[in-house]
Write a protein that holds these residues in place. Structure first.
Motif, PDB file in Angstrom:
ATOM      1  N   UNK A   1      -5.686  66.057  12.860  1.00  0.00           N
ATOM      2  CA  UNK A   1      -5.962  66.841  11.669  1.00  0.00           C
ATOM      3  C   UNK A   1      -6.568  68.179  12.046  1.00  0.00           C
ATOM      4  N   UNK A   2      -6.038  69.233  11.467  1.00  0.00           N
ATOM      5  CA  UNK A   2      -6.550  70.576  11.725  1.00  0.00           C
ATOM      6  C   UNK A   2      -6.724  71.284  10.391  1.00  0.00           C
ATOM      7  N   UNK A   3      -7.979  71.585  10.044  1.00  0.00           N
ATOM      8  CA  UNK A   3      -8.302  72.186   8.750  1.00  0.00           C
ATOM      9  C   UNK A   3      -8.869  73.588   8.971  1.00  0.00           C
ATOM     10  N   UNK A   4      -8.252  74.621   8.390  1.00  0.00           N
ATOM     11  CA  UNK A   4      -8.790  75.987   8.542  1.00  0.00           C
ATOM     12  C   UNK A   4     -10.185  76.107   7.941  1.00  0.00           C
ATOM     13  N   UNK A   5     -11.010  76.932   8.553  1.00  0.00           N
ATOM     14  CA  UNK A   5     -12.373  77.192   8.078  1.00  0.00           C
ATOM     15  C   UNK A   5     -12.481  78.621   7.566  1.00  0.00           C
ATOM     16  N   UNK A   6     -13.344  78.811   6.587  1.00  0.00           N
ATOM     17  CA  UNK A   6     -13.613  80.165   6.117  1.00  0.00           C
ATOM     18  C   UNK A   6     -14.427  80.913   7.162  1.00  0.00           C
ATOM     19  N   UNK A   7     -14.394  82.224   7.074  1.00  0.00           N
ATOM     20  CA  UNK A   7     -15.157  83.031   8.021  1.00  0.00           C
ATOM     21  C   UNK A   7     -16.656  82.758   7.900  1.00  0.00           C
ATOM     22  N   UNK A   8     -17.111  82.570   6.674  1.00  0.00           N
ATOM     23  CA  UNK A   8     -18.535  82.305   6.450  1.00  0.00           C
ATOM     24  C   UNK A   8     -18.959  81.015   7.124  1.00  0.00           C
ATOM     25  N   UNK A  94     -10.446  80.292  12.578  1.00  0.00           N
ATOM     26  CA  UNK A  94     -10.986  79.078  13.188  1.00  0.00           C
ATOM     27  C   UNK A  94     -10.574  77.868  12.358  1.00  0.00           C
ATOM     28  N   UNK A  95     -10.725  76.693  12.943  1.00  0.00           N
ATOM     29  CA  UNK A  95     -10.388  75.465  12.252  1.00  0.00           C
ATOM     30  C   UNK A  95     -11.211  74.305  12.771  1.00  0.00           C
ATOM     31  N   UNK A  96     -11.306  73.285  11.924  1.00  0.00           N
ATOM     32  CA  UNK A  96     -11.968  72.035  12.308  1.00  0.00           C
ATOM     33  C   UNK A  96     -10.880  71.067  12.764  1.00  0.00           C
ATOM     34  N   UNK A  97     -10.957  70.611  14.002  1.00  0.00           N
ATOM     35  CA  UNK A  97      -9.934  69.725  14.558  1.00  0.00           C
ATOM     36  C   UNK A  97     -10.506  68.333  14.754  1.00  0.00           C
ATOM     37  N   UNK A  98      -9.756  67.341  14.277  1.00  0.00           N
ATOM     38  CA  UNK A  98     -10.113  65.944  14.524  1.00  0.00           C
ATOM     39  C   UNK A  98      -8.920  65.256  15.168  1.00  0.00           C
ATOM     40  N   UNK A 201     -25.321  72.139  15.255  1.00  0.00           N
ATOM     41  CA  UNK A 201     -24.971  70.743  15.031  1.00  0.00           C
ATOM     42  C   UNK A 201     -25.255  70.280  13.607  1.00  0.00           C
ATOM     43  N   UNK A 202     -26.245  70.868  12.946  1.00  0.00           N
ATOM     44  CA  UNK A 202     -26.518  70.473  11.567  1.00  0.00           C
ATOM     45  C   UNK A 202     -25.365  70.885  10.654  1.00  0.00           C
ATOM     46  N   UNK A 203     -24.858  72.112  10.816  1.00  0.00           N
ATOM     47  CA  UNK A 203     -23.724  72.564  10.013  1.00  0.00           C
ATOM     48  C   UNK A 203     -22.455  71.798  10.377  1.00  0.00           C
ATOM     49  N   UNK A 204     -22.278  71.513  11.659  1.00  0.00           N
ATOM     50  CA  UNK A 204     -21.089  70.777  12.090  1.00  0.00           C
ATOM     51  C   UNK A 204     -21.071  69.376  11.471  1.00  0.00           C
ATOM     52  N   UNK A 205     -22.209  68.706  11.471  1.00  0.00           N
ATOM     53  CA  UNK A 205     -22.286  67.360  10.898  1.00  0.00           C
ATOM     54  C   UNK A 205     -21.957  67.383   9.415  1.00  0.00           C
ATOM     55  N   UNK A 206     -22.387  68.439   8.724  1.00  0.00           N
ATOM     56  CA  UNK A 206     -22.089  68.564   7.304  1.00  0.00           C
ATOM     57  C   UNK A 206     -20.583  68.687   7.074  1.00  0.00           C
ATOM     58  N   UNK A 207     -19.920  69.545   7.862  1.00  0.00           N
ATOM     59  CA  UNK A 207     -18.472  69.715   7.742  1.00  0.00           C
ATOM     60  C   UNK A 207     -17.760  68.412   8.098  1.00  0.00           C
ATOM     61  N   UNK A 210     -18.080  65.802   5.292  1.00  0.00           N
ATOM     62  CA  UNK A 210     -17.310  66.185   4.118  1.00  0.00           C
ATOM     63  C   UNK A 210     -15.824  65.911   4.315  1.00  0.00           C
ATOM     64  N   UNK A 211     -15.303  66.240   5.485  1.00  0.00           N
ATOM     65  CA  UNK A 211     -13.885  66.033   5.740  1.00  0.00           C
ATOM     66  C   UNK A 211     -13.556  64.565   5.992  1.00  0.00           C
ATOM     67  N   UNK A 212     -14.524  63.806   6.489  1.00  0.00           N
ATOM     68  CA  UNK A 212     -14.291  62.393   6.766  1.00  0.00           C
ATOM     69  C   UNK A 212     -14.073  61.602   5.482  1.00  0.00           C
ATOM     70  N   UNK A 213     -14.640  62.099   4.368  1.00  0.00           N
ATOM     71  CA  UNK A 213     -14.487  61.420   3.093  1.00  0.00           C
ATOM     72  C   UNK A 213     -13.107  61.635   2.484  1.00  0.00           C
ATOM     73  N   UNK A 214     -12.413  62.661   2.956  1.00  0.00           N
ATOM     74  CA  UNK A 214     -11.110  62.974   2.387  1.00  0.00           C
ATOM     75  C   UNK A 214     -10.018  62.114   3.015  1.00  0.00           C
TER      76      UNK A 214
END
Length: 228
Positions: A1-8, A94-98, A201-207, A210-214
């Protein structure tokens, strides 16, 4: 899974100014601290010699340089980490990759050489080697990356098939080519595998939560590639 991330969100994950763990990475061992402290002492000594013995007049610029030199031991690791972070933040997308751990193996890496003299007075070169863990991480699209990090005792729990997550960086808006990626997180053991701690790591865990629930997303039609 690869999810694009916002710049913020990306700039939250990889901050411009060094985090505590990034500071510790570049602070190094006690010997590294002593080297920086020696530079600070020399800088202060030069300023004092110029002012007291040579009776030179120093302006605001010289005073600023003196203060920076005096606190070199403190701010230099922050500077090093911030420069490294800035190199990552230059990527536009950037993107979040699982994915999952496809394979792992251990290697020895030469990290330095030291010259010494043995009991017979002969010059001997001693090689300093470090054991490193190598991970191959990929998904069902065929996308795969390889990561290398210093081997730790905590890495004993790593096994093939475990879920692994990371941040990937690219200059392509569709993330079809990956130029850089962060340290790897293995959520089943709350374990980070890395050489340098790129992400907050705190922000990463939040992302990640959130994505794990989807629901798992449909695999990308276009296979991203990793640029050398």
């Amino acid at each position: 899974m690869l999810v694009p991330l916002t710049r913020k969100k990306f700039e939250q994950l990889i901050p411009l100014i060094a985090t505590g763990s990034q500071y510790q990475y570049y602070a190094g061992k006690f010997s590294n601290f002593l080297q920086r402290l020696l530079i600070s002492v020399i800088a202060v000594a030069v300023i004092l010699i110029g002012e007291v013995l040579l009776k030179l007049e120093f302006g605001p610029i010289t005073f600023f340089i003196g203060v920076m030199g005096a606190f070199f031991w403190l701010w230099y690791p922050v500077f090093q980490a911030s420069v490294r972070n800035a190199k990552c933040r230059r990527y536009k997308y950037s993107g979040f990759f699982r994915g999952r751990i496809i394979d792992w193996w251990i290697t020895d890496q030469l990290i330095g050489k030291q010259e010494t003299v043995n009991s017979k007075g002969e010059l001997v070169i001693v090689e300093n080697r470090e054991k490193r863990i190598n991970l191959e991480i990929g998904d069902n699209t065929g996308f795969a990356v390889e990561l290398q990090a210093p081997l730790r005792n905590a890495h004993k729990v790593i096994a093939r098939g475990q879920i692994a997550e990371m941040i990937v960086m690219s200059n392509s808006s569709d993330l079809s080519s990956i130029q850089e990626f962060s340290d790897v997180y293995i959520p089943s053991h709350d374990l980070w595998v890395n050489d340098y701690p790129y992400v907050r790591r705190d922000f990463f865990s939040e992302v990640s939560r959130r994505l794990r629930k989807k629901q798992p997303e449909t695999p990308r039609r276009r296979r991203p590639r990793v640029e050398p």
